[in-house]
Design a protein around this motif. Structure first.
Motif, PDB file in Angstrom:
ATOM      1  N   PHE A  61      11.784   3.680   0.202  1.00  0.00           N
ATOM      2  CA  PHE A  61      11.034   4.467   1.154  1.00  0.00           C
ATOM      3  C   PHE A  61      10.681   5.708   0.677  1.00  0.00           C
ATOM      4  N   ALA A  62      11.332   6.583  -0.173  1.00  0.00           N
ATOM      5  CA  ALA A  62      11.141   7.946  -0.525  1.00  0.00           C
ATOM      6  C   ALA A  62       9.880   7.605  -1.436  1.00  0.00           C
ATOM      7  N   GLU A  63       9.901   6.474  -2.335  1.00  0.00           N
ATOM      8  CA  GLU A  63       8.946   6.513  -3.280  1.00  0.00           C
ATOM      9  C   GLU A  63       7.643   6.172  -2.434  1.00  0.00           C
ATOM     10  N   ILE A  64       7.506   5.372  -1.369  1.00  0.00           N
ATOM     11  CA  ILE A  64       6.280   5.411  -0.697  1.00  0.00           C
ATOM     12  C   ILE A  64       5.701   6.755  -0.175  1.00  0.00           C
ATOM     13  N   THR A  65       6.543   7.294   0.416  1.00  0.00           N
ATOM     14  CA  THR A  65       6.251   8.927   1.257  1.00  0.00           C
ATOM     15  C   THR A  65       5.773   9.450   0.256  1.00  0.00           C
ATOM     16  N   ILE A  69      -1.625   9.181   1.217  1.00  0.00           N
ATOM     17  CA  ILE A  69      -1.542   8.534   2.511  1.00  0.00           C
ATOM     18  C   ILE A  69      -2.470   7.400   2.614  1.00  0.00           C
ATOM     19  N   ASP A  70      -3.535   7.295   1.746  1.00  0.00           N
ATOM     20  CA  ASP A  70      -4.239   5.899   1.524  1.00  0.00           C
ATOM     21  C   ASP A  70      -3.346   4.579   0.987  1.00  0.00           C
ATOM     22  N   LYS A  71      -2.458   5.193   0.026  1.00  0.00           N
ATOM     23  CA  LYS A  71      -1.448   4.251  -0.569  1.00  0.00           C
ATOM     24  C   LYS A  71      -0.418   3.787   0.597  1.00  0.00           C
ATOM     25  N   GLN A  72       0.033   4.707   1.383  1.00  0.00           N
ATOM     26  CA  GLN A  72       1.131   4.526   2.291  1.00  0.00           C
ATOM     27  C   GLN A  72       0.294   3.789   3.371  1.00  0.00           C
ATOM     28  N   ALA A  73      -0.887   3.537   3.772  1.00  0.00           N
ATOM     29  CA  ALA A  73      -1.453   2.704   4.741  1.00  0.00           C
ATOM     30  C   ALA A  73      -1.620   1.386   3.931  1.00  0.00           C
ATOM     31  N   GLU A  74      -2.073   1.414   2.701  1.00  0.00           N
ATOM     32  CA  GLU A  74      -2.026  -0.030   2.255  1.00  0.00           C
ATOM     33  C   GLU A  74      -0.529  -0.539   2.024  1.00  0.00           C
ATOM     34  N   TYR A  75       0.283  -0.074   1.675  1.00  0.00           N
ATOM     35  CA  TYR A  75       1.149  -0.639   1.717  1.00  0.00           C
ATOM     36  C   TYR A  75       2.165  -1.262   3.011  1.00  0.00           C
ATOM     37  N   PHE A  76       1.635  -0.198   4.045  1.00  0.00           N
ATOM     38  CA  PHE A  76       2.106  -0.912   5.464  1.00  0.00           C
ATOM     39  C   PHE A  76       1.285  -2.171   5.633  1.00  0.00           C
ATOM     40  N   LEU A  92      -6.619   2.201   8.486  1.00  0.00           N
ATOM     41  CA  LEU A  92      -7.175   2.997   7.737  1.00  0.00           C
ATOM     42  C   LEU A  92      -7.791   3.885   8.481  1.00  0.00           C
ATOM     43  N   GLU A  93      -8.516   3.884   9.590  1.00  0.00           N
ATOM     44  CA  GLU A  93      -9.088   4.771  10.465  1.00  0.00           C
ATOM     45  C   GLU A  93      -7.888   5.767  10.834  1.00  0.00           C
ATOM     46  N   MET A  94      -6.852   5.290  11.470  1.00  0.00           N
ATOM     47  CA  MET A  94      -5.623   6.177  11.637  1.00  0.00           C
ATOM     48  C   MET A  94      -5.372   7.043  10.528  1.00  0.00           C
ATOM     49  N   ALA A  95      -5.515   6.436   9.300  1.00  0.00           N
ATOM     50  CA  ALA A  95      -5.005   7.344   8.137  1.00  0.00           C
ATOM     51  C   ALA A  95      -6.073   8.455   7.960  1.00  0.00           C
ATOM     52  N   CYS A 143      14.029   7.722   8.577  1.00  0.00           N
ATOM     53  CA  CYS A 143      14.387   7.713   7.161  1.00  0.00           C
ATOM     54  C   CYS A 143      15.434   8.563   6.578  1.00  0.00           C
ATOM     55  N   ALA A 144      16.185   9.395   7.596  1.00  0.00           N
ATOM     56  CA  ALA A 144      17.373  10.018   7.035  1.00  0.00           C
ATOM     57  C   ALA A 144      17.208  11.080   5.815  1.00  0.00           C
ATOM     58  N   PHE A 145      16.115  11.544   5.674  1.00  0.00           N
ATOM     59  CA  PHE A 145      15.881  12.504   4.486  1.00  0.00           C
ATOM     60  C   PHE A 145      16.181  13.895   4.895  1.00  0.00           C
ATOM     61  N   ASN A 146      16.192  14.566   3.660  1.00  0.00           N
ATOM     62  CA  ASN A 146      16.808  15.977   4.024  1.00  0.00           C
ATOM     63  C   ASN A 146      15.507  16.851   4.304  1.00  0.00           C
ATOM     64  N   ASP A 147      14.435  16.544   3.834  1.00  0.00           N
ATOM     65  CA  ASP A 147      13.267  17.265   4.216  1.00  0.00           C
ATOM     66  C   ASP A 147      12.811  16.914   5.346  1.00  0.00           C
ATOM     67  N   MET A 148      12.817  17.803   6.531  1.00  0.00           N
ATOM     68  CA  MET A 148      12.497  17.379   7.860  1.00  0.00           C
ATOM     69  C   MET A 148      11.232  18.010   8.259  1.00  0.00           C
ATOM     70  N   SER A 149      10.892  18.915   7.323  1.00  0.00           N
ATOM     71  CA  SER A 149       9.716  19.758   7.709  1.00  0.00           C
ATOM     72  C   SER A 149       8.440  19.035   7.535  1.00  0.00           C
ATOM     73  N   ARG A 150       8.353  17.924   6.842  1.00  0.00           N
ATOM     74  CA  ARG A 150       6.956  17.154   6.661  1.00  0.00           C
ATOM     75  C   ARG A 150       7.258  15.721   7.347  1.00  0.00           C
ATOM     76  N   PHE A 151       6.060  15.159   7.644  1.00  0.00           N
ATOM     77  CA  PHE A 151       5.806  14.226   8.146  1.00  0.00           C
ATOM     78  C   PHE A 151       4.774  12.914   7.622  1.00  0.00           C
ATOM     79  N   SER A 152       5.295  11.994   7.021  1.00  0.00           N
ATOM     80  CA  SER A 152       4.366  11.233   6.215  1.00  0.00           C
ATOM     81  C   SER A 152       3.650  10.027   6.993  1.00  0.00           C
ATOM     82  N   PHE A 153       2.688   9.683   6.513  1.00  0.00           N
ATOM     83  CA  PHE A 153       1.790   8.734   7.477  1.00  0.00           C
ATOM     84  C   PHE A 153       2.563   7.437   7.612  1.00  0.00           C
TER      85      PHE A 153
END
Length: 294
Positions: A61-65, A69-76, A92-95, A143-153
């Motif tokens: 999941f960390a690799e995807i994030t 953003i386009d690649k994240q949409a594609e993976y989903f 894709l519009e949401m992205a 995702c239980a990541f340490n970095d909570m200051s960012r929100f990925s697509f």
């Protein structure tokens, strides 16, 4: 394609290749059966598979994030290809909308996530208002990541469509080839029509700005009407371009900042009243003490 040699599939996922001959190999300990997953990350092709123990899903999941953003949409879309059949343009519009909330100094083509302030404005615009703490809780849950200051697509998609990491990664039991072919075509068509549409809106926006610079009010109004027509015309079947989303984002940001400013002003006013009341109480107490002494 899904017919790659197993060694290649496994290598990228950094699992022990020697233990990957069989599906459901026990990966050490009960409940650690390896899953056949859709590979993630910059090194993976359009569809590649790997066997992974469940504990490695967070790393996937960390690799995807970390991807765009386009690649994240594609993976989903690849992962839920059957469920979202025919709905690729919607995601894709949401992205595109998500990208409109990036800071102006960020390259939308390379960006991976929104900073948390932008994430709030975006969520508020979508009618999903969350406090900072609530947003962090949502992200921690996903995702239980340490970095909570960012929100990925992809975090937004998982949260919106109520998915789990296991559901995101596991290979679904359909004949994927025709579905993926259809998805690939839909993505291609979307990008084509978006490119044409954006070129047109860019041209019109330039004309609007030129009219503003020259103080040509009527001409500016004519171009603005054209702009609106292009944004809403059925032929493009979309309010779907960066300009439109940026406009919405600016409105949302203004509304968000106005609400925050009002909250702050109300808080200051409240504190002022409380200080005044405290002063009056103090004065009354001092006055009472003075009367006693006299």
């Amino acid at each position: 394609g899904g017919d790659k040699p197993l060694e290649m599939m496994a290598a990228a996922a950094a699992v022990d290749v020697d233990h990957v001959e069989l599906e459901n190999t026990d990966a050490g300990g009960k409940g650690e059966e390896k899953l056949l997953v859709l590979k993630a990350g910059k090194s993976s092709g359009f569809v590649e598979y790997a066997y992974l123990a469940p504990k490695h899903l967070k790393r996937q999941f960390a690799e995807i994030t970390a991807d765009t953003i386009d690649k994240q949409a594609e993976y989903f879309l690849k992962s839920f290809v059957k469920e979202f059949e025919g709905k690729a343009p919607e995601i894709l519009e949401m992205a595109e909308e998500f990208k409109a909330y990036l800071s102006d100094d960020v390259d939308a083509g390379q960006a991976t996530a929104l900073e948390h302030f932008q994430a709030h404005v975006f969520l508020e615009r979508k009618g999903q208002t969350l406090s900072v703490l609530e947003l962090r809780e949502v992200m921690r849950h996903i995702c239980a990541f340490n970095d909570m200051s960012r929100f990925s697509f992809i975090e937004y998609l998982i949260w919106t469509y109520q998915k789990t990491l296991k559901q995101l990664f596991e290979v679904k039991p359909y004949d994927l080839e025709p579905l993926l072919k259809g998805l690939y075509q839909a993505m291609h068509d979307y990008q084509e029509s978006k490119a044409q549409h954006d070129a047109k809106t860019d041209e019109i926006v330039e004309m609007i700005q030129e009219a503003e610079t020259k103080g040509q009010v009527v001409k500016g109004k004519v171009w603005e009407a054209k702009h609106k027509e292009v944004l809403t015309r059925g032929a493009t079947a979309r309010n779907r371009d960066a300009v439109f989303h940026k406009y919405k984002q600016q409105k949302a940001q203004k509304a968000f900042e106005k609400r925050k400013a009002e909250e702050l002003a109300a808080k200051k006013e409240q504190e002022k009243l409380e200080r005044k009341a405290a002063k009056e109480r103090m004065a009354a107490r001092l006055g009472a003490a003075k009367d006693t002494h006299e």
